[in-house]
Every structure is written in structure tokens, then in C-alpha cells.
Design a protein around this motif. Structure first.
Motif, PDB file in Angstrom:
ATOM      1  N   THR A   9     -29.238  15.787  13.763  1.00  0.00           N
ATOM      2  CA  THR A   9     -27.790  15.926  13.638  1.00  0.00           C
ATOM      3  C   THR A   9     -27.481  17.353  13.210  1.00  0.00           C
ATOM      4  OG1 THR A   9     -27.725  15.337  11.305  1.00  0.00           O
ATOM      5  CG2 THR A   9     -27.593  13.510  12.894  1.00  0.00           C
ATOM      6  N   VAL A  10     -26.204  17.739  13.320  1.00  0.00           N
ATOM      7  CA  VAL A  10     -25.803  19.084  12.913  1.00  0.00           C
ATOM      8  C   VAL A  10     -26.070  19.276  11.420  1.00  0.00           C
ATOM      9  CG1 VAL A  10     -23.870  20.705  12.779  1.00  0.00           C
ATOM     10  CG2 VAL A  10     -24.103  19.210  14.765  1.00  0.00           C
ATOM     11  N   GLU A  11     -25.813  18.250  10.621  1.00  0.00           N
ATOM     12  CA  GLU A  11     -26.066  18.342   9.184  1.00  0.00           C
ATOM     13  C   GLU A  11     -27.551  18.544   8.897  1.00  0.00           C
ATOM     14  OE1 GLU A  11     -24.241  15.958  10.599  1.00  0.00           O
ATOM     15  OE2 GLU A  11     -22.279  16.016   9.650  1.00  0.00           O
ATOM     16  N   GLU A  12     -28.410  17.791   9.603  1.00  0.00           N
ATOM     17  CA  GLU A  12     -29.852  17.921   9.410  1.00  0.00           C
ATOM     18  C   GLU A  12     -30.340  19.308   9.841  1.00  0.00           C
ATOM     19  OE1 GLU A  12     -31.140  13.242  10.013  1.00  0.00           O
ATOM     20  OE2 GLU A  12     -30.996  14.557  11.754  1.00  0.00           O
ATOM     21  N   ALA A  13     -29.779  19.820  10.941  1.00  0.00           N
ATOM     22  CA  ALA A  13     -30.142  21.172  11.399  1.00  0.00           C
ATOM     23  C   ALA A  13     -29.739  22.202  10.345  1.00  0.00           C
ATOM     24  CB  ALA A  13     -29.473  21.472  12.736  1.00  0.00           C
ATOM     25  N   GLY A  14     -28.558  22.022   9.759  1.00  0.00           N
ATOM     26  CA  GLY A  14     -28.120  22.925   8.702  1.00  0.00           C
ATOM     27  C   GLY A  14     -29.051  22.884   7.509  1.00  0.00           C
TER      28      GLY A  14
END
Length: 100
Positions: free
Chosen positions: A43-48
Motif C-alpha cells: 500500500t502507499v502507507e507501507e511504501a512510505g
């Protein structure tokens, strides 16, 4: 009021129940679940989190196209290889300068 006989019968009953529960738990032993393979899409959060940046910054990078992402239905996902490529571009662009 409970008599000594009542208490001893209750204790014996509880002991039998404990034995049955222990035997039942031993019969119900299930094999450990198979470990999941490493995830390819995050997810975008996990990538961040993986990049050490905040959620808002990660979404901004996705929106600008600096961090490549894909849509799966209504979901936005980022491949691990896209994260690695983005980090490599950052390192190459910095020219090896040390942070002040």
C-alpha cells in the motif's frame, strides 16, 4: 452452606473437567500455518514506511509520478521494485553528498 463433602465433590468434578480439556486440546493440535511469501505490492502507507517518509509525502510522490504505482480496481499499490528504483534515483541524484 456447602458441606465438606460438597466441596470435595466439586473439586473432583473440576479436576475431571481439567483433564478432559487438556486431552481435548492435545487432540486439536493443528499444524502451524504456512508462512506467507514476501509481498510484491505494498500500500502507499507501507511504501512510505519502507522509505521512511510520511503518508502524505508518499501520496504526493505517487500523484506526481515520481513513485510508480498501479491501480487494482479501486486500490493503489506500489511494487517493491518501484520503491527500490525510486530510492536508487534519489541516491544517484544526490551525487553522494553528505547531509549537513
Amino acid at each position: 452452606m456447602a458441606t465438606a463433602n460438597d466441596i470435595s465433590q466439586l473439586a473432583a468434578g473440576l479436576a475431571q473437567l481439567a483433564e478432559r480439556l487438556a486431552a481435548h486440546d492435545a487432540d486439536d493440535a493443528r499444524p502451524a500455518p504456512r508462512p506467507l511469501p514476501p509481498r510484491v505490492l505494498l500500500t502507499v502507507e507501507e511504501a512510505g514506511e519502507r522509505l521512511g517518509i510520511g503518508r502524505t509525502t508518499a501520496y504526493s510522490l505517487v500523484r506526481s509520478g515520481a513513485l510508480e504505482s498501479v491501480r487494482i480496481g479501486r486500490l493503489r499499490r506500489i511494487s517493491v521494485s518501484a520503491i527500490d528504483a525510486f530510492a536508487a534515483r534519489l541516491v544517484a541524484g544526490s551525487g553522494g553528498e553528505a547531509a549537513a
